[in-house]
Every structure is written in structure tokens, then in C-alpha cells.
Design a protein around this motif. Structure first.
Motif, PDB file in Angstrom:
ATOM      1  N   ASN A 169      13.737   5.917  -5.004  1.00 11.57           N
ATOM      2  CA  ASN A 169      14.203   5.697  -5.579  1.00 11.57           C
ATOM      3  C   ASN A 169      14.391   7.718  -6.682  1.00 11.57           C
ATOM      4  O   ASN A 169      15.741   7.803  -7.161  1.00 11.57           O
ATOM      5  CB  ASN A 169      12.614   6.042  -7.438  1.00 11.57           C
ATOM      6  CG  ASN A 169      12.498   4.767  -7.155  1.00 11.57           C
ATOM      7  OD1 ASN A 169      12.943   4.102  -7.055  1.00 11.57           O
ATOM      8  ND2 ASN A 169      11.041   4.558  -7.981  1.00 11.57           N
ATOM      9  N   ALA A 170      14.083   8.361  -6.167  1.00 12.41           N
ATOM     10  CA  ALA A 170      14.407  10.228  -5.883  1.00 12.41           C
ATOM     11  C   ALA A 170      16.212   9.934  -5.221  1.00 12.41           C
ATOM     12  O   ALA A 170      17.002  10.421  -6.158  1.00 12.41           O
ATOM     13  CB  ALA A 170      13.704  11.033  -4.938  1.00 12.41           C
ATOM     14  N   SER A 180      17.675   8.565  -7.807  1.00  8.75           N
ATOM     15  CA  SER A 180      17.812   9.510  -9.247  1.00  8.75           C
ATOM     16  C   SER A 180      19.556  10.255  -8.679  1.00  8.75           C
ATOM     17  O   SER A 180      19.951  10.140 -10.202  1.00  8.75           O
ATOM     18  CB  SER A 180      16.737  10.144  -9.614  1.00  8.75           C
ATOM     19  OG  SER A 180      16.877  10.900 -10.721  1.00  8.75           O
ATOM     20  N   GLU A 209       6.245   1.727  -4.444  1.00 11.51           N
ATOM     21  CA  GLU A 209       7.322   2.486  -3.668  1.00 11.51           C
ATOM     22  C   GLU A 209       8.349   1.573  -3.152  1.00 11.51           C
ATOM     23  O   GLU A 209       9.288   2.565  -2.984  1.00 11.51           O
ATOM     24  CB  GLU A 209       7.400   2.976  -4.269  1.00 11.51           C
ATOM     25  CG  GLU A 209       7.056   3.762  -5.771  1.00 11.51           C
ATOM     26  CD  GLU A 209       7.639   4.130  -6.828  1.00 11.51           C
ATOM     27  OE1 GLU A 209       9.795   3.731  -5.925  1.00 11.51           O
ATOM     28  OE2 GLU A 209       7.766   4.040  -7.839  1.00 11.51           O
ATOM     29  N   LYS A 264      13.486   3.646 -12.758  1.00 12.43           N
ATOM     30  CA  LYS A 264      11.364   3.209 -11.793  1.00 12.43           C
ATOM     31  C   LYS A 264      12.016   1.942 -13.027  1.00 12.43           C
ATOM     32  O   LYS A 264      11.818   0.630 -13.261  1.00 12.43           O
ATOM     33  CB  LYS A 264      10.761   3.865 -12.068  1.00 12.43           C
ATOM     34  CG  LYS A 264      10.325   5.169 -11.029  1.00 12.43           C
ATOM     35  CD  LYS A 264       9.165   5.588 -11.988  1.00 12.43           C
ATOM     36  CE  LYS A 264       8.855   7.118  -9.995  1.00 12.43           C
ATOM     37  NZ  LYS A 264       6.845   7.650 -10.515  1.00 12.43           N
ATOM     38  N   GLU A 288      14.678   9.878 -13.505  1.00 10.86           N
ATOM     39  CA  GLU A 288      13.963   9.301 -11.631  1.00 10.86           C
ATOM     40  C   GLU A 288      13.042   8.383 -12.717  1.00 10.86           C
ATOM     41  O   GLU A 288      12.899   7.074 -12.581  1.00 10.86           O
ATOM     42  CB  GLU A 288      13.028  10.067 -11.258  1.00 10.86           C
ATOM     43  CG  GLU A 288      12.791   9.306  -9.973  1.00 10.86           C
ATOM     44  CD  GLU A 288      11.753  10.171  -8.862  1.00 10.86           C
ATOM     45  OE1 GLU A 288      10.752   9.953  -8.185  1.00 10.86           O
ATOM     46  OE2 GLU A 288      12.199  11.634  -8.656  1.00 10.86           O
ATOM     47  N   SER A 289      12.495   8.182 -14.056  1.00 11.55           N
ATOM     48  CA  SER A 289      11.760   6.966 -15.228  1.00 11.55           C
ATOM     49  C   SER A 289      12.730   6.601 -15.608  1.00 11.55           C
ATOM     50  O   SER A 289      12.311   5.141 -15.002  1.00 11.55           O
ATOM     51  CB  SER A 289      11.511   8.626 -16.032  1.00 11.55           C
ATOM     52  OG  SER A 289      12.303   8.383 -17.050  1.00 11.55           O
TER      53      SER A 289
END
Length: 220
Positions: free
Chosen positions: A174-175, A178, A126, A189, A185-186
Motif C-alpha cells: 500500500n505504501a 501510494s 495487508e 486502503k 495511503e488511507s
């Protein structure tokens, strides 16, 4: 059953710095320092012998420097991630290590929490670069008065994937992506995985370099 600890090798020519990093990392439950090395050549040998998840790699060392060591580790042991260490706010040496395949960048004066978080992030794939780091990268590859590299636009990416890539290039996690794009968040990803496959890019940092025109898709 909990997951096994993140296995770390520390490569730095200053023993006190290695000791300091070891003390910080071994104070956590999920990180295990499995080896140390005082130069790049010894670092490459340690990786071959110990198969760590993450290498904390100094850039400027006598003999084999961190750039060449990073290149050899990434070619011979692609599952091992490299976190670049330097006392400078991204000099040409650190940038060269990123080009060689390092998965992250950290200043040696980083705080305890920042160091631990960086190791965890790199181990999880990440890793990202803060906005000030990406700006400095661009400065290093442009001459006085020259325009910045043109951002990468790939016809293979969907509009949403391009938005995610642009956000990654701005140093967003990523957060943060999002929240900014109103995505789970998924889902972010999933988009990141598709971006890496389509460019193609070896990892997130390589994708950021491509996005800024500092590396070619599929290079490295």
C-alpha cells in the motif's frame, strides 16, 4: 490500552524449525505463539481449539499436507489467516496452498525481521506477494511456449481501481502504491477494499491471483 498480541500457531513437521520460529516470534511484544502442530491434521485441530490470528503453515508434511490443512482452516475458520512456509522459491505445493486460501508466502530461510513483518502483515490483511513470487506463479501455470494468462480487467472497477489492482499484481505494498500513484495511503486502503468487494476476492492474495488470470473472481 495496547492491542492484544497477534496469536500464532506454528505447523511444521520439524520440531527444530518450530522452536526457531517460536523463539523469534516470542522475542517481540506484539506476537504470542499459542500452539504448535507437527502435521496438517493436528494444525486444523489446533486452530479449532485456539482460534489464532495467524498460522505459520509448512507445505510438505506427512499425512495431511499444508494445502489441505490450509483449505480446511480457511473454510472452517475464515478469520484465521495462513502464512505459507516452504524451503523452495514457490514450488507447486506452495502455489497450491495460495490457491487454497493462504494469505501470504514466506521462505523458511527468511530473516528475523522478514518473518516478524510477514506475520504482522498477514494478521492485518495487508499481505502481498513480491514481484519474483508473482512471476514464478505465472511460470508454474504456463506450459513451454504458452502465453502468460491474460491480466484480469473488470468493468466493475473504475480506472483508478484498475490501476491499484495492477500495482497490487506487481507485488507493491500500500505504501508503494501510494507513492507511485500519488495517493494517500488511507485512500489506497479504501481502493483495495472496494476492489476486493467488486471482484469479489476473499483477500489481497486472491485479488493478485485474479489479476494474473490464475483464479476466477469469487472462486474460493
Amino acid at each position: 490500552m495496547s492491542e492484544r498480541p497477534i496469536r500464532v500457531v506454528i505447523v511444521d513437521d520439524q520440531s527444530l524449525i518450530r522452536l526457531g520460529f517460536r523463539m523469534v516470534l516470542e522475542a517481540t511484544d506484539d506476537i504470542d505463539v499459542v500452539g504448535e502442530a507437527g502435521d496438517g491434521e493436528a494444525g486444523v485441530e489446533a486452530v479449532a481449539a485456539l482460534s489464532p490470528d495467524v498460522v505459520l503453515m509448512d507445505v510438505r508434511m506427512p499425512g495431511m499436507d499444508g494445502i489441505e490443512a490450509t483449505r480446511r482452516i480457511r473454510r472452517g475458520h475464515p478469520d484465521t489467516r495462513v502464512l505459507v512456509l516452504t524451503t523452495f522459491d514457490l514450488d507447486e505445493y506452495a502455489f497450491g496452498a495460495l490457491r487454497a486460501g493462504a494469505g501470504g508466502f514466506l521462505l523458511k530461510d527468511a530473516g528475523r525481521e522478514e518473518l516478524v513483518a510477514a506475520v504482522r502483515a498477514v494478521a492485518a490483511g495487508e499481505a502481498t506477494l513480491a514481484p519474483r513470487i508473482t512471476r514464478r506463479m505465472i511460470e508454474l501455470v504456463t506450459t513451454d511456449g504458452a502465453p502468460a494468462p491474460r491480466p484480469h480487467r473488470s468493468p466493475a472497477l473504475t480506472a483508478r481501481e484498475q490501476e491499484v489492482l495492477d500495482a497490487m499484481a506487481r507485488g507493491m505494498t500500500n505504501a508503494e502504491i501510494s507513492a507511485a500513484l500519488f495517493l494517500g495511503e488511507s485512500t489506497v486502503k479504501t481502493h483495495v477494499g472496494r476492489i476486493l468487494a467488486k471482484l469479489p476476492a476473499r483477500d489481497r492474495v486472491h485479488a493478485v491471483l485474479i489479476a494474473h488470470g490464475l483464479a476466477e473472481p469469487g472462486d474460493g
